[in-house]
Design an enzyme around this catalytic site. Structure first.
Site, PDB file in Angstrom:
ATOM      1  CG  ASP A 175     -13.131  53.661  19.519  1.00  9.48           C
ATOM      2  OD1 ASP A 175     -12.911  54.825  19.135  1.00  9.48           O
ATOM      3  OD2 ASP A 175     -13.805  53.396  20.531  1.00  9.48           O
ATOM      4  CG  HIS A 214      -3.549  55.376  24.708  1.00  5.11           C
ATOM      5  ND1 HIS A 214      -4.358  55.542  23.605  1.00  5.11           N
ATOM      6  CD2 HIS A 214      -3.995  54.254  25.336  1.00  5.11           C
ATOM      7  CE1 HIS A 214      -5.261  54.555  23.570  1.00  5.11           C
ATOM      8  NE2 HIS A 214      -5.065  53.773  24.605  1.00  5.11           N
ATOM      9  CB  CYS A 237      -4.478  56.218  17.056  1.00  3.57           C
ATOM     10  SG  CYS A 237      -4.165  57.500  18.193  1.00  3.57           S
ATOM     11  CD  GLU A 294      -0.409  53.807  18.553  1.00  3.86           C
ATOM     12  OE1 GLU A 294      -1.231  54.581  19.035  1.00  3.86           O
ATOM     13  OE2 GLU A 294       0.762  54.115  18.351  1.00  3.86           O
ATOM     14  CG  ASP A 295      -5.204  51.869  20.804  1.00  2.00           C
ATOM     15  OD1 ASP A 295      -4.144  52.236  21.342  1.00  2.00           O
ATOM     16  OD2 ASP A 295      -6.080  52.660  20.438  1.00  2.00           O
TER      17      ASP A 295
HETATM   18  C1  CIR Z   1     -10.558  55.072  22.441  1.00  5.89           C
HETATM   19  O1  CIR Z   1     -10.963  55.732  23.391  1.00  5.89           O
HETATM   20  O2  CIR Z   1     -10.116  53.939  22.578  1.00  5.89           O
HETATM   21  C2  CIR Z   1     -10.641  55.675  21.064  1.00  5.89           C
HETATM   22  N1  CIR Z   1     -11.790  56.526  20.992  1.00  5.89           N
HETATM   23  C3  CIR Z   1      -9.391  56.455  20.757  1.00  5.89           C
HETATM   24  C4  CIR Z   1      -8.185  55.592  20.661  1.00  5.89           C
HETATM   25  C5  CIR Z   1      -6.972  56.335  20.229  1.00  5.89           C
HETATM   26  N2  CIR Z   1      -5.863  55.462  20.129  1.00  5.89           N
HETATM   27  C6  CIR Z   1      -4.621  55.794  20.413  1.00  5.89           C
HETATM   28  O3  CIR Z   1      -4.354  56.874  20.883  1.00  5.89           O
HETATM   29  N3  CIR Z   1      -3.688  54.865  20.247  1.00  5.89           N
END
Ligand code: CIR
Length: 262
Positions: free
Chosen positions: A67, A167, A254, A72-73
């Protein structure tokens, strides 16, 4: 972050991992993801960032971190400081160390610690107010830590209940100054004071995520009825196709960390 003036903006991105098909999934059934196509779409997204004045700094692929394109995360970058997160999904925690050196060039780094969890996708800044989704990924300890870390800089941090989405920013983003695009099925619009609310079109449940760069909104081409609503409201759109990364529950915010360079 979003809405910076053209010419002074950095966008950190990361190349799509060859392992993206093994991504975390919460609300979607697993589908095949074409890595080549995902990379081409991601490059077009970076091109859109550049066209809107961002200096794109692409970090190298992390072959084992499925991922990791969703940078962003891993951090919340404000004008004054950056906070490295502790992602709610354990598989995603190694991503943070991989982003930190790039951010350290621009900002002092603070960190969220266990037992706190926080994903950047849950963090919505509206002026000096920071709303954090209490989602499956971000917990109350994460919100409390963020509040403590950011209070000295004059930010008020509050938790917001979400339901049905990954999120907070799946449910709401600021699409123009003082205008928020919202899916009211996933978050209560009444939780956000001082912004005008524009609802997504029905049947387009993933449509609330847009990325504001200066006076333009980078927006998926998958939601034509909401796009029409935005255009009628005077929002300038730059449409992108992120359909492959959408299968990994990714969206436009993201895939970058956007902030003022200085
Ligand atoms: C997750 O589940 O963490 C990733 N497959 C998707 C993350 C998407 N990130 C976001 O919306 N900030």
């Amino acid at each position: 972050m979003s809405g910076f003036g053209v010419g002074a903006t950095v966008a950190i991105t990361r190349a799509v991992s060859r392992a993206v098909a093994q991504c975390e999934l919460t609300h979607l059934e697993r589908q095949a993801i074409d890595v080549g196509r995902a990379r081409a779409q991601h490059e077009a997204y970076e091109k859109a960032l550049r066209a809107l004045g961002c200096r794109v700094q692409q970090l190298p692929e992390e072959p084992d971190l499925a991922d990791s394109v969703f940078v962003e995360d891993t951090a919340i970058v404000l004008d004054e400081v950056a906070v490295l997160t502790r992602p709610g999904a354990p598989s995603r925690r190694p991503e943070v160390d991989s982003v930190a050196p790039a951010l350290a060039i621009y900002r002092e780094l603070l960190t969220i610690q266990a037992p706190g969890t926080l994903d950047g996708g849950d963090v919505l800044r509206l002026g000096r107010h920071i709303h954090v989704g209490l989602s499956g990924r971000s917990n109350a300890a994460g919100v409390e830590q963020l509040a403590r870390l950011l209070a000295p800089f004059g930010y008020a941090v509050v938790g917001v209940a979400t339901s049905g989405c990954l999120h907070l920013k799946s449910a709401i983003t600021e699409v123009a100054p003082g205008l928020a695009l919202v899916n009211p099925a996933w978050v209560d619009p009444g939780a956000f004071r001082g912004v005008e609310i524009l609802e997504i079109a029905s049947g387009e449940e993933f449509a609330a995520n847009g990325l504001r760069i200066a006076d333009t909104l980078i927006y998926p081409d998958a939601f034509p009825r909401t796009a029409e609503r935005l255009a009628q409201r005077g929002v300038t759109l730059r449409l992108v196709d992120l359909s492959e990364l959408a299968k990994a529950e990714g969206a436009v915010t993201c895939c970058s960390l956007v902030f003022a360079a200085a």
